[in-house]
Design an enzyme around this catalytic site. Structure first.
Site, PDB file in Angstrom:
ATOM      1  N   ASN A   9      70.286  -0.604  -6.614  1.00  0.00           N
ATOM      2  CA  ASN A   9      69.771  -0.698  -5.378  1.00  0.00           C
ATOM      3  C   ASN A   9      69.761  -0.049  -3.927  1.00  0.00           C
ATOM      4  OD1 ASN A   9      68.438  -2.319  -3.986  1.00  0.00           O
ATOM      5  ND2 ASN A   9      69.264  -4.165  -2.921  1.00  0.00           N
ATOM      6  N   TRP A  10      69.343   0.641  -3.846  1.00  0.00           N
ATOM      7  CA  TRP A  10      69.095   1.953  -2.761  1.00  0.00           C
ATOM      8  C   TRP A  10      69.202   1.679  -1.805  1.00  0.00           C
ATOM      9  CZ3 TRP A  10      66.898   7.197  -4.028  1.00  0.00           C
ATOM     10  CH2 TRP A  10      67.473   7.882  -6.017  1.00  0.00           C
ATOM     11  N   LYS A  11      68.427   0.401  -0.994  1.00  0.00           N
ATOM     12  CA  LYS A  11      68.451  -0.550  -0.337  1.00  0.00           C
ATOM     13  C   LYS A  11      68.111   0.696   0.548  1.00  0.00           C
ATOM     14  CE  LYS A  11      72.291  -3.435  -0.903  1.00  0.00           C
ATOM     15  NZ  LYS A  11      73.274  -4.319  -0.210  1.00  0.00           N
ATOM     16  N   HIS A  95      65.848 -10.564  -3.552  1.00  0.00           N
ATOM     17  CA  HIS A  95      67.238 -10.306  -2.845  1.00  0.00           C
ATOM     18  C   HIS A  95      67.584 -11.005  -1.169  1.00  0.00           C
ATOM     19  CE1 HIS A  95      70.615  -7.741  -1.226  1.00  0.00           C
ATOM     20  NE2 HIS A  95      70.640  -7.035  -2.156  1.00  0.00           N
ATOM     21  N   GLU A  97      69.540 -10.456   1.519  1.00  0.00           N
ATOM     22  CA  GLU A  97      68.835  -9.490   2.207  1.00  0.00           C
ATOM     23  C   GLU A  97      67.618 -10.352   2.826  1.00  0.00           C
ATOM     24  OE1 GLU A  97      70.306  -5.580   1.800  1.00  0.00           O
ATOM     25  OE2 GLU A  97      72.109  -6.011   1.562  1.00  0.00           O
ATOM     26  N   GLU A 167      73.978 -12.677  -7.446  1.00  0.00           N
ATOM     27  CA  GLU A 167      74.958 -11.950  -6.603  1.00  0.00           C
ATOM     28  C   GLU A 167      75.544 -13.378  -5.032  1.00  0.00           C
ATOM     29  OE1 GLU A 167      73.534  -8.195  -6.354  1.00  0.00           O
ATOM     30  OE2 GLU A 167      71.867  -8.763  -5.039  1.00  0.00           O
ATOM     31  N   GLY A 173      78.056  -6.470  -0.510  1.00  0.00           N
ATOM     32  CA  GLY A 173      78.426  -5.048   0.640  1.00  0.00           C
ATOM     33  C   GLY A 173      79.897  -4.899   0.902  1.00  0.00           C
ATOM     34  N   SER A 213      79.279  -6.171  -4.770  1.00  0.00           N
ATOM     35  CA  SER A 213      81.128  -5.019  -3.544  1.00  0.00           C
ATOM     36  C   SER A 213      81.437  -4.760  -6.285  1.00  0.00           C
ATOM     37  CB  SER A 213      81.826  -5.240  -3.667  1.00  0.00           C
ATOM     38  OG  SER A 213      81.316  -5.795  -2.535  1.00  0.00           O
ATOM     39  N   GLY A 234      74.879  -1.702  -5.555  1.00  0.00           N
ATOM     40  CA  GLY A 234      74.061  -1.924  -4.246  1.00  0.00           C
ATOM     41  C   GLY A 234      75.065  -0.080  -3.274  1.00  0.00           C
TER      42      GLY A 234
HETATM   43  C1  PEP Z   1      73.580  -5.994  -3.840  1.00  0.00           C
HETATM   44  O1  PEP Z   1      73.081  -5.833  -2.749  1.00  0.00           O
HETATM   45  O2  PEP Z   1      72.132  -5.800  -4.402  1.00  0.00           O
HETATM   46  C2  PEP Z   1      74.321  -5.735  -3.597  1.00  0.00           C
HETATM   47  C3  PEP Z   1      75.121  -6.016  -4.774  1.00  0.00           C
HETATM   48  O3  PEP Z   1      74.942  -5.028  -2.464  1.00  0.00           O
HETATM   49  P1  PEP Z   1      76.719  -4.223  -3.167  1.00  0.00           P
HETATM   50  O4  PEP Z   1      76.898  -3.333  -4.113  1.00  0.00           O
HETATM   51  O5  PEP Z   1      76.818  -3.007  -1.872  1.00  0.00           O
HETATM   52  O6  PEP Z   1      77.615  -5.520  -2.676  1.00  0.00           O
END
Ligand code: PEP
Length: 256
Positions: A9-11, A95, A97, A167, A173, A213, A234
Site C-alpha cells: 500500500n503505497w498510500k 483502510h 486512514e 490492521e 506507521g 509495521s 505500508g
Molecule cells: C498500512 O497502512 O496498510 C500499513 C500497514 O502501514 P505500515 O506498514 O507503514 O504500518
C-alpha cells in the site's frame, strides 16, 4: 492450502516517475513463485504506467480505494470498472486512514466491497482496533463488528474471493507491530467468525493478511503464524529491497 499474498500500500507516495522506477526495480528482482503472490497498490495516477510495466510478470496491480457507484456526478471519485479497465485486479477498501480522515463507515465500506466483487475485483478489506479499544479489552468485538459489516449481504462464493487485512490502528506507521501471537489470536478469531457465517470450508480458504509495521526483520515470524496468510505493507513497500525481503520471508515461511 492457502498461499501467501503480500500487498504494498503505497498510500499517497510516488508520482508517475518515481512509481514507474519502483515498479521497474521490483519487476527486475522480484521472483514470484507459486504460493506467493505480490500485489502493488500505487496511487491512481501511477496505475496506467504500472499496469504496462507489470504485464506478464505475475505481479498483480491494485488500487487504494474506489467508489460504490458505476459512474455519475461524483467529482473526484473513481469507479471499480475504471480500475478494471486500467488493469487492476485488487482494491484496498476500508483502510483505517479512509475511515479516520474521509468518513468511511461500515455501510460505505460494505457497498464498496459488494461493488468491487460485482466488477470482478478482489477486495482487500481492512479492519482493526485502536489502541484505546485494545486497552479496554474490546478488540474482538470491534473487529467482529467491522468484519460482519463489510461482509453484509456477501454470498459465500463472493466471500471466498475476498482478502481481509487485520490492521491494528496502533501498529500502522508507528513502527510498533503486533506480536506474532497477538496477530495469530485475532486472525484465528476472525476465521472463527467467518466460519460461523460461511462454514468451515469457505472460511478456511479466505486469505487473512496482517498489516501494521511489517518489515523485513519481523515479517518471517508474523507470516509463519498458521492463520497469517500474508501482509499489507505500508512504509516498507516504498523501497524495492524491503518489499522484496518481505516477499522472500513469505516464501520461506511456506517451506518451513
Ligand atoms: C498500512 O497502512 O496498510 C500499513 C500497514 O502501514 P505500515 O506498514 O507503514 O504500518
Amino acid at each position: 492450502m492457502r498461499g501467501k499474498i503480500i500487498a504494498g500500500n503505497w498510500k499517497m507516495n510516488k508520482d508517475v516517475f518515481g512509481g514507474a522506477m519502483l515498479v521497474r526495480e521490483l519487476v527486475d528482482s522480484l521472483a514470484t513463485e507459486p504460493g506467493v503472490q505480490a500485489v502493488l497498490c500505487p496511487p491512481f495516477p501511477v496505475l496506467a504506467a504500472a499496469a504496462q510495466l507489470l504485464e506478464n510478470t505475475g505481479i498483480f496491480l491494485g488500487a487504494q480505494n474506489m467508489h460504490f457507484e458505476n459512474d455519475g456526478a461524483y467529482t473526484g471519485e473513481v469507479s471499480g470498472s475504471m480500475l478494471v479497465a486500467v488493469g487492476c485486479t485488487h482494491v484496498i477498501l476500508g483502510h483505517s486512514e479512509r475511515r479516520q480522515y474521509f468518513g468511511e463507515t461500515e455501510t460505505t465500506v460494505n457497498r464498496r466491497v459488494r461493488k468491487a466483487l460485482e466488477v470482478g475485483l478482489t477486495p482487500i478489506i481492512c479492519i482493526g482496533e485502536t489502541l484505546d479499544e485494545r486497552d479496554r479489552g474490546i478488540t474482538e468485538s470491534i473487529v467482529e463488528r467491522q468484519l460482519l459489516g463489510a461482509f453484509s449481504e456477501v454470498s459465500p462464493d463472493d466471500a471466498a474471493r475476498c482478502i481481509v487485512a487485520y490492521e491494528p490502528v496502533w501498529a500502522i506507521g508507528t513502527g510498533r507491530n503486533a506480536t506474532p501471537g497477538q496477530a495469530q489470536d485475532v486472525h484465528a478469531f476472525l476465521r472463527s467468525v467467518l466460519s460461523r457465517v460461511y462454514g468451515h470450508e469457505t472460511a478456511a480458504g479466505i486469505i487473512l493478511q496482517y498489516g501494521g509495521s511489517m518489515k523485513p526483520d519481523n515479517a518471517f515470524e508474523l507470516l509463519s503464524q498458521p492463520d497469517v496468510d500474508g501482509g499489507l505493507i505500508g512504509g516498507a513497500s516504498l523501497t524495492a529491497s524491503s518489499f522484496i525481503a518481505i516477499v522472500d520471508a513469505a516464501r520461506r515461511s511456506l517451506i518451513r
